[in-house]
Design an enzyme around this catalytic site. Structure first.
Site, PDB file in Angstrom:
ATOM      1  N   GLU A  53     142.224  84.523 130.132  1.00 17.17           N
ATOM      2  CA  GLU A  53     140.792  84.244 129.980  1.00 17.17           C
ATOM      3  C   GLU A  53     140.146  85.177 128.957  1.00 17.17           C
ATOM      4  OE1 GLU A  53     139.670  85.094 133.972  1.00 17.17           O
ATOM      5  OE2 GLU A  53     140.218  83.112 134.704  1.00 17.17           O
ATOM      6  N   PRO A  54     140.546  85.112 127.699  1.00 20.05           N
ATOM      7  CA  PRO A  54     139.952  86.021 126.714  1.00 20.05           C
ATOM      8  C   PRO A  54     138.523  85.611 126.363  1.00 20.05           C
ATOM      9  CG  PRO A  54     141.433  84.489 125.630  1.00 20.05           C
ATOM     10  CD  PRO A  54     141.519  84.186 127.093  1.00 20.05           C
ATOM     11  N   GLY A  55     137.642  86.581 126.315  1.00 17.68           N
ATOM     12  CA  GLY A  55     136.279  86.336 125.850  1.00 17.68           C
ATOM     13  C   GLY A  55     136.068  87.104 124.558  1.00 17.68           C
ATOM     14  N   ARG A  94     125.443  97.459 124.597  1.00 17.90           N
ATOM     15  CA  ARG A  94     126.762  98.010 124.897  1.00 17.90           C
ATOM     16  C   ARG A  94     126.868  99.497 124.583  1.00 17.90           C
ATOM     17  NH1 ARG A  94     130.848  96.856 122.570  1.00 17.90           N
ATOM     18  NH2 ARG A  94     132.255  97.146 124.315  1.00 17.90           N
ATOM     19  N   TYR A 135     127.910 101.313 127.754  1.00 17.61           N
ATOM     20  CA  TYR A 135     129.335 101.684 127.801  1.00 17.61           C
ATOM     21  C   TYR A 135     129.710 102.775 126.807  1.00 17.61           C
ATOM     22  CZ  TYR A 135     129.657  96.922 129.771  1.00 17.61           C
ATOM     23  OH  TYR A 135     129.497  95.782 130.500  1.00 17.61           O
ATOM     24  N   CYS A 179     111.226 101.663 123.266  1.00 14.23           N
ATOM     25  CA  CYS A 179     110.679 102.904 123.820  1.00 14.23           C
ATOM     26  C   CYS A 179     111.670 103.540 124.760  1.00 14.23           C
ATOM     27  CB  CYS A 179     109.373 102.609 124.545  1.00 14.23           C
ATOM     28  SG  CYS A 179     108.027 102.634 123.419  1.00 14.23           S
TER      29      CYS A 179
HETATM   30  C1  LIG Z   1     137.299  87.217 135.554  1.00 12.98           C
HETATM   31  C2  LIG Z   1     137.105  87.524 134.114  1.00 12.98           C
HETATM   32  N1  LIG Z   1     137.815  86.826 133.222  1.00 12.98           N
HETATM   33  C3  LIG Z   1     137.671  87.049 131.896  1.00 12.98           C
HETATM   34  C4  LIG Z   1     136.798  88.009 131.421  1.00 12.98           C
HETATM   35  C5  LIG Z   1     136.676  88.207 129.940  1.00 12.98           C
HETATM   36  O1  LIG Z   1     137.039  89.478 129.576  1.00 12.98           O
HETATM   37  P1  LIG Z   1     137.190  89.850 128.020  1.00 12.98           P
HETATM   38  O2  LIG Z   1     135.967  89.371 127.340  1.00 12.98           O
HETATM   39  O3  LIG Z   1     137.304  91.322 128.015  1.00 12.98           O
HETATM   40  O4  LIG Z   1     138.411  89.166 127.520  1.00 12.98           O
HETATM   41  C6  LIG Z   1     136.056  88.777 132.325  1.00 12.98           C
HETATM   42  C7  LIG Z   1     135.138  89.812 131.845  1.00 12.98           C
HETATM   43  O5  LIG Z   1     134.452  90.484 132.532  1.00 12.98           O
HETATM   44  C8  LIG Z   1     136.206  88.515 133.721  1.00 12.98           C
HETATM   45  O6  LIG Z   1     135.511  89.194 134.621  1.00 12.98           O
END
Ligand SMILES: Cc1ncc(COP(=O)(O)O)c(C=O)c1O
Length: 473
Positions: A326-328, A370, A374, A401
């Site tokens: 599940e890459p974002g 971010r 972070y 502010c």
């Molecule tokens: C369950 C799950 N899948 C996928 C992601 C995507 O992570 P990333 O964007 O670091 O690939 C996240 C991010 O918080 C997540 O909580």
């Protein structure tokens, strides 16, 4: 122009007050866009101005104003394709909508054949509005409401990722009332603490997500789902954190998840174990925010994980499940920049003979939280022109502010930076717009896509009228 103190004493002071690294040797270095950090379609033209997919940044600022998110569409699509190739099939790659989602992006993801991970009813609604096939959507979340679960079930999503015992009972009830058998995954917390910032590491035990593997909750969740009439267990899920560079955490998570599969086989029989077709190892693949970052390539990580899962399944004597990820960030992050206009500039003495230049831009923590949240690092460049000036130690700050309103904590920028210049921050495609706010009533920036010399608006800039439209009186 200011004189720059030099020599070992100054280097020591610099190391204490800055993480920007050594002063660039020459002005030319400041003008270089590192290919691993900047969108693939970014380059500096002979006139000194940066172009993205052939479109000059000044033209974009003129057309849409600043701050502005600029997405290199070809870069986004190429990363979708690379992940799909790496993991063997596009549907095995679930783009994590939380990184950044709008209708157009949902369509790109659909066209590339990827699946989609959504976390809220509104992310789901947007995906459906974009025409994203429901069967390729997985619904996540530790606190899905009954309405959100009903929306997922009635839309026919491909999977709901179960996160609590309460949710198992609730979803079973909803599915039966709708005469549906809902495919589900069980999210397990595998006790792996990813090498990342503590706020975004999620697979250690003391946290809100998933069922603990060590405490036996994951095994109990499996029992309850198998007993239910409205749910069909199609696989297991884990997510160990974000911005991870080291494959060891994923490898350990994969080992433990295959261990869970083996124990399911032992307890419930081989038929149940072979019905668990999906092993979802979540997202978290890191990207290069600065030239110092060296994340693994998707193909390398995929080959490694596939080998680990295959070997472990063979030795446990269980069928090899389909590996899902599940890459974002790794898809949306690198292809986008944020364009800002330089406003006020202030010199502050931070240590003996060391000055830091505070460059204020016309956005800040409302469009990129971010850094404040972070301690994230970014690469920032002057993009509207070339500069021959020496490097000045700089901090790029927003206009909010809040003294923590920092966009880039430490960087080197040309000494001749002036109000009206355009700065760009690279790799802002993930978790910037999607985590944006209206702090200080700053309207959210526009998002524009560039492709083959053309540009088009994906999301328009918010206006005062948008803000007033929420007011009752
Ligand atoms: C369950 C799950 N899948 C996928 C992601 C995507 O992570 P990333 O964007 O670091 O690939 C996240 C991010 O918080 C997540 O909580």
């Amino acid at each position: 122009m200011r004189a720059h103190p030099a020599g070992p004493r100054h280097a020591d002071v610099l190391a204490r007050v800055s993480t920007a690294g050594p002063r660039p040797a020459g002005a030319a270095e400041l003008n270089v866009l590192h290919p691993a950090v900047w969108p693939r379609g970014a380059h500096r033209g002979d006139d000194g101005a940066v172009r993205l997919a052939g479109v000059e940044v000044g033209e974009l600022a003129e057309a849409y104003g600043t701050p502005l998110f600029v997405v290199d569409e070809a870069d986004f699509r190429a990363r979708c394709a690379e992940h799909a190739a790496a993991f063997g099939a596009p549907h095995r790659v679930h783009y994590a909508a939380k990184a950044f989602l709008c209708t157009e992006v949902a369509r790109w993801v659909a066209e590339q054949g990827l699946s989609l991970d959504v976390c809220t009813g509104t992310e789901l609604a947007l995906a459906l509005h974009a025409g994203f096939p429901a069967a390729r959507i997985a619904m996540h979340g530790n606190n899905k409401s009954a309405d959100e679960l009903i929306a997922a079930v009635t839309a026919g999503v491909g999977a709901v990722v179960l996160d609590s015992f309460l949710e198992i009972a609730r979803l079973d009830d909803i599915a039966r009332r709708h005469a549906v058998v809902q495919p589900v995954l069980i999210r397990a917390t595998v006790g792996v603490e990813a090498h990342t910032h503590e706020f975004i590491a999620t697979a250690h035990e003391d946290q809100k997500f998933g069922f603990s593997l060590a405490a036996g909750d994951a095994a109990e969740a499996v029992r309850r789902v198998l007993k239910s009439q409205g749910l069909r267990l199609m696989g297991l899920h884990s997510h160990i954190g974000s911005q991870i560079f080291d494959a060891d955490g994923f490898e350990l998570a994969a080992h433990r998840m295959v261990g869970l599969l083996a124990s399911i086989r032992d307890e419930h029989g081989p038929q149940v174990a072979s019905a668990l077709a999906a092993l979802d190892l979540g997202g978290g693949l890191g990207i290069a925010y600065t030239a110092d970052d060296d994340p693994p390539r998707p193909a390398t990580l995929a080959a490694h994980l596939l080998a680990v899962v295959e070997a472990r399944c063979r030795s446990a004597g269980i069928p090899i499940p389909e590996l899902v990820v599940e890459p974002g960030r790794a898809i949306a992050g690198p292809g986008t920049i944020t364009l800002y206009e330089v406003g006020t500039i202030k010199e502050v003495t931070v240590a003996a003979s060391t000055q830091r230049r505070y460059i204020s831009v016309n956005g800040g923590m409302s469009d990129n939280v971010r850094t404040a949240l972070y301690d994230a690092t970014y690469d920032c460049r002057l993009v509207s022109r070339w500069s021959e000036a020496p490097a000045a130690l700089s901090r790029v700050v927003g206009k909010h502010c809040e003294s923590g309103d920092v966009v880039v904590r430490d960087c080197w920028l040309p000494d001749d930076l002036a109000p009206g210049d355009l700065l760009a921050v690279a790799s802002t495609g993930a978790y910037c717009y999607s985590m944006s706010s209206r702090y200080n009533l700053l309207p959210r920036p526009a998002v524009v896509a560039v492709r083959e010399g053309t540009h088009r608006l994906l999301l328009r800039r918010e206006t005062m009228a948008d803000l007033l439209s929420l007011e009752i009186s």
